[in-house]
Design an enzyme around this catalytic site. Structure first.
Site, PDB file in Angstrom:
ATOM      1  N   LYS A 187      37.761  54.028  31.958  1.00 29.91           N
ATOM      2  CA  LYS A 187      36.560  54.243  32.767  1.00 29.91           C
ATOM      3  C   LYS A 187      35.955  55.603  32.433  1.00 29.91           C
ATOM      4  CE  LYS A 187      35.233  55.281  37.558  1.00 29.91           C
ATOM      5  NZ  LYS A 187      35.744  55.480  38.936  1.00 29.91           N
ATOM      6  N   LYS A 229      27.737  59.898  47.915  1.00 26.60           N
ATOM      7  CA  LYS A 229      28.926  60.530  48.470  1.00 26.60           C
ATOM      8  C   LYS A 229      28.538  61.772  49.274  1.00 26.60           C
ATOM      9  CE  LYS A 229      31.940  59.470  44.478  1.00 26.60           C
ATOM     10  NZ  LYS A 229      33.015  58.714  45.134  1.00 26.60           N
ATOM     11  N   ASP A 251      28.790  52.886  45.126  1.00 29.41           N
ATOM     12  CA  ASP A 251      29.856  53.842  44.846  1.00 29.41           C
ATOM     13  C   ASP A 251      31.110  53.156  44.324  1.00 29.41           C
ATOM     14  OD1 ASP A 251      31.003  56.332  44.641  1.00 29.41           O
ATOM     15  OD2 ASP A 251      31.632  56.442  46.733  1.00 29.41           O
ATOM     16  N   GLU A 269      31.249  51.718  41.386  1.00 27.47           N
ATOM     17  CA  GLU A 269      30.600  51.494  40.091  1.00 27.47           C
ATOM     18  C   GLU A 269      31.587  51.386  38.943  1.00 27.47           C
ATOM     19  OE1 GLU A 269      32.084  55.255  39.543  1.00 27.47           O
ATOM     20  OE2 GLU A 269      31.095  54.517  41.338  1.00 27.47           O
ATOM     21  N   ARG A 318      34.393  49.779  38.588  1.00 29.13           N
ATOM     22  CA  ARG A 318      34.817  48.403  38.295  1.00 29.13           C
ATOM     23  C   ARG A 318      33.690  47.592  37.651  1.00 29.13           C
ATOM     24  NH1 ARG A 318      36.098  47.577  44.534  1.00 29.13           N
ATOM     25  NH2 ARG A 318      36.556  49.774  44.152  1.00 29.13           N
TER      26      ARG A 318
END
Length: 455
Positions: free
Chosen positions: A223, A235, A305, A307, A309
């Site tokens: 990732k 966030k 949030d 993101e 995955r």
């Protein structure tokens, strides 16, 4: 971090006397009375990382090993001992010598890109039985992870992460293809594009290949979210503070690939990194948008949030297209994994019990701990969407790490043996050899797992 702090023998090196707790009493009995009295009066009990300067005409340092020698036993010394050259007294096995040298190299690490250190690290004469090639390989790969994670996003966005990947590929004669910006749509990486399109530093898909195609296929996926604002589901500032580390999965995949290539393991290696910045702009993906993916599944965005995955869905689908013998992904994916296991224990998921048990054993034997969590299929229905094939978050607030893994499993070919590591990539506090900041975990265990498959 390199092996620069490990040097060839010189005559006047300062002795390091290393003692296990179980051996302390016997060692004391062999010493002259002044030294024995000094050690007792100072309360030295040979606890791990305890250090005591010994009196006498020839300078020497006594250190505690606790119960055993591992790679961290000597790791606190390069920056805590006075500058100078040291040598380890006494006999070490081949493995102990290698771990001592590696620990010294790891303990010499400092992130110096923006600030000059105030002192030099202490140097160690190479232990005679150390495997120098292994120490150099492991130290350089650990440094790569730490350096990449520690570098802020203004100097390590998606384009710079691709540059780092290309540099590693060039070092070992690997190929590295990078798909950038709107070309992601042309090449069918729609989820990577959707997550990264709002950033000025365009998203990209990095694809490294190395080795003989006739050898076992090992594919690593990482990732590469170079910064995560959370997107429109932004966030809070406290949650955003260290989000430069959200590309830690990419750093791990690249470093493990580097270890494999440096050792010239007979495998067909592939490293895939979706690199994005999850930014906010007028073209950012929105909550309840429906995204296309490389596999053809549609995904409703329950939360922008989540993101990581999303970009991994395209990368995992790509990885499975050539049917690797082993697929491993790394991701700084969920706070839920940290709540469950803390910062030092990555959560491991696997679709094969024997494979999981094998890695658990490697983790124990290399002192590289992790903990398996289940791919509990009964939870999968909670990822259902009324208008798409699935949602990127669950319909409840529980088991976040498991739901993330179950989401990703939808993009993995069931015939492919797969390991997913939900890791933190960060030391919240400094310990010997492990400074606060970016950190690599499970590289040693996974290298052993891969090496066993090399043929």
């Amino acid at each position: 971090m390199s092996t620069d702090s490990l040097i060839e023998p010189i005559d006047d090196a300062i002795a390091i006397v290393a003692v296990r707790k179980s051996e302390l009493a016997a060692w004391q009995q062999q010493q002259a009375e002044p030294i024995r009295a000094w050690v007792i009066s100072c309360g030295f009990e040979a606890e791990a990382h305890a250090v005591l300067r010994l009196p006498g005409d020839k300078p020497a340092v006594l250190i505690g090993l606790g119960d055993t020698i591992d790679r961290w036993s000597f790791a606190g010394l390069p920056q805590s001992l006075p500058e100078g050259v040291y040598r380890i007294d006494g006999e070490l096995t081949d493995e102990e010598a290698t771990q001592a040298a590696l620990g010294w190299a790891l303990g010499s690490y400092r992130f110096t890109r923006y600030k000059k250190p105030s002192r030099d690290v202490a140097q160690l004469i190479w232990p005679s039985k150390a495997d120098r090639a292994q120490v150099a390989r492991d130290a350089a790969s650990m440094a790569l992870v730490r350096d990449l994670i520690n570098t802020p996003t203004n100097d390590l966005g998606p384009s710079q992460l691709a540059d780092a990947a290309q540099a590693v590929a060039k070092e070992f004669g690997a190929t590295c293809n990078v798909t950038v910006g709107d070309a992601l749509l042309t090449e069918n990486y729609p989820a990577v594009h959707a997550v990264g399109r709002a950033a000025t530093n365009a998203p990209r898909l990095i694809d490294i290949a190395w080795g003989n195609a006739a050898h076992p296929k090992i594919t690593l996926v990482g990732k590469g979210v170079c910064f995560d604002t959370g997107g429109l589901d932004i966030k809070p500032s406290s949650g955003m503070l260290i989000m430069k580390k959200d590309m830690g999965g990419a750093a791990h995949a690249l470093a493990l690939g580097r270890m494999v290539m440096a050792a010239k393991l007979p495998v067909r290696l592939r490293v895939i990194i979706p690199a994005v910045e999850n930014a906010i702009a007028g073209n950012a993906m929105r909550p309840l948008d429906v995204l296309q993916t490389r596999k053809g599944l549609t995904v409703e965005v329950g939360n922008t949030d989540a993101e990581g995955r999303l970009i991994l869905s395209d990368a995992l689908a790509l990885a499975c297209e050539d049917k690797p013998d082993l697929l491993i992904d790394f991701a700084t994916l969920t706070g839920a994994a940290r709540v469950a296991l803390g910062p030092d224990l990555p959560a491991m998921f696997a679709n094969d019990d024997a494979l999981a048990a094998e890695l658990e054993n490697d983790a124990r034997e290399t002192g590289d701990p992790l903990w398996r969590l289940p791919l509990h299929s009964a939870y999968a229905k909670d990822l259902d969407s009324k208008i798409a094939d699935l949602n990127n978050i669950s319909s409840n607030g529980f088991a976040g790490a498991i739901y993330a893994a179950l989401f990703m499993q939808r993009f993995v070919d069931p015939a492919v043996k797969w390991i997913h590591l939900d890791t933190y990539g960060w030391n919240s506090k400094a310990r010997p050899g492990r400074p606060e900041g970016g950190e690599a975990r499970n590289l040693f265990a996974l290298y052993r797992l891969i090496a066993r498959r090399a043929k």
